[in-house]
Write an enzyme that holds these catalytic residues in place. Sequence first.
Site, PDB file in Angstrom:
ATOM      1  CE  LYS A  46      -3.727   4.414  10.169  1.00 13.85           C
ATOM      2  NZ  LYS A  46      -4.237   3.602   9.510  1.00 13.85           N
ATOM      3  CE  LYS A  80       1.306   5.326   7.000  1.00 11.14           C
ATOM      4  NZ  LYS A  80       0.744   3.917   7.239  1.00 11.14           N
ATOM      5  CD  GLU A 128       1.484   1.322   8.840  1.00  8.36           C
ATOM      6  OE1 GLU A 128       0.169   1.328   8.766  1.00  8.36           O
ATOM      7  OE2 GLU A 128       2.335   2.225   8.614  1.00  8.36           O
ATOM      8  NE  ARG A 142      -7.259   5.495   9.474  1.00  4.71           N
ATOM      9  CZ  ARG A 142      -7.765   4.582   9.756  1.00  4.71           C
ATOM     10  NH1 ARG A 142      -8.314   4.738  11.039  1.00  4.71           N
ATOM     11  NH2 ARG A 142      -8.036   3.511   9.291  1.00  4.71           N
ATOM     12  CD  GLN A 177      -3.009   0.992   2.174  1.00  5.02           C
ATOM     13  OE1 GLN A 177      -4.091   0.185   1.866  1.00  5.02           O
ATOM     14  NE2 GLN A 177      -2.970   1.526   3.454  1.00  5.02           N
ATOM     15  CG  ASP A 181       0.696   0.463   5.679  1.00  5.12           C
ATOM     16  OD1 ASP A 181       0.537  -0.676   6.084  1.00  5.12           O
ATOM     17  OD2 ASP A 181       0.041   1.279   5.599  1.00  5.12           O
ATOM     18  CD  GLU A 225      -2.175   7.629   3.127  1.00  8.68           C
ATOM     19  OE1 GLU A 225      -0.843   7.190   2.962  1.00  8.68           O
ATOM     20  OE2 GLU A 225      -2.928   7.118   3.948  1.00  8.68           O
TER      21      GLU A 225
END
Length: 431
Positions: free
Chosen positions: A341, A392, A289, A370, A167, A246, A209
């Site tokens: 988070k 992050k 991650e 997120r 991801q 991740d 992102e």
Amino acid sequence: MSKIINVIGREIMDSRGNPTVEAEVHLEGGFNGMAAAPSGASTGSREALELRDGDKTRYMGKGVLKAVANINGPIRDALMGKDATNQAELDQIMIDLDGTENKDKLGANAILAVSLSAAKAAASFKGLPLYAHIAELNGTAGQYSMPVPMMNILNGGEHADNNVDIQEFMVQPVGAKTFREALQVGAEIFHNLKKVLQEKGLSTSVGDEGGFAPNLASNADALAMIKVAVEKAGYKLGEDVTLALDCAASEFYKDGQYDLTGEGKVFSANGFSDFLKSLTEQYPIASIEDGLDESDWDGWAYQTQIMGDKIQLVGDDLFVTNTKILKRGIDNNIANSILIKFNQIGSLTETLAAIRMAKDAGYTVVISHRSGETEDSTIADLAVATSAGQIKTGSLCRSDRVAKYNQLLRIEEQLGEKAPYRGRSEIKGKA
């Protein structure tokens, strides 16, 4: 003067064009705070519930009017007249009012937006920057550090419409002396990666992102592209910059196996851990991650055994910012780091508890955004307030991501030497 006199909820839009919840908390004396709840794409099954309306005729069911009504009704009624500086009490009132394990009555998005708004209002009342107020709540007043950014410059998985399985492919400027310098390093690598992709005739469209999302032959190809970009930017991979992944492995975990459709490969749990280990032997990957499914605890034990003494193994979907689950991981020597988070657990108080538990156990901490974000930059203050060490918050484009970086620049300017940037030493496993 710190008494709550009004709580307001409203529906706003997030960075993916979906509704989310924003709240305001107003105090006597004209003090107030406002905050918004983010939303995830790849989510852990044990996360606190994000309450959506489910009305398919409106925003395809993703409206949040129910959550907003909960703020403007029962939450407002319960908090009126309460002391905004008593964060733990406010959060507990909302948790008790909800009365469920995962906040599915009022919605974690409703509770979180109010929780963060109250913290901002209290900071305003006390005449403190938000990071200073949060540090006081956390028992770490004056103990600040600037986080090492984990910059997502190439996207795959649920964050992009391409054939890359992993991801997020990220860079961490560990050799920088300040956060400002680290941001420059990341930005220069990002722009050089764009040139590398253009030269190869690959797409430079970006994912949720802000990272690029090209179609590539393999996950190793993504790492190779980033290596070239780092070198073109004039930096040394492994010295100035380390890499981070991740995997979001729960997204491609099927019937007990890890199905990397983009590569046409299927792995067992141990086989996938061995595959990841082989990547760390080819590239200076310092952090991985969610390298396995959230429920694959036996697989996690093996992964921690073979890599935990050398690589930061971060639990996101695995731990979902939940102290009960984190404690199980600590007790069983699973992973060595936690991703934090806010909206996975749904309140500031519970978030701080997870950070303290992780640090007390020697786990590293990564504060995270997120994929569905807003201009709210609270996580920047949280990272500094708790000396988390890492943050992050996406790539170097999209204002919803850059807002957090800009807030960190402001904080570093304010604190100077009181908030050192520690670089490589922040990224280490428990062992």
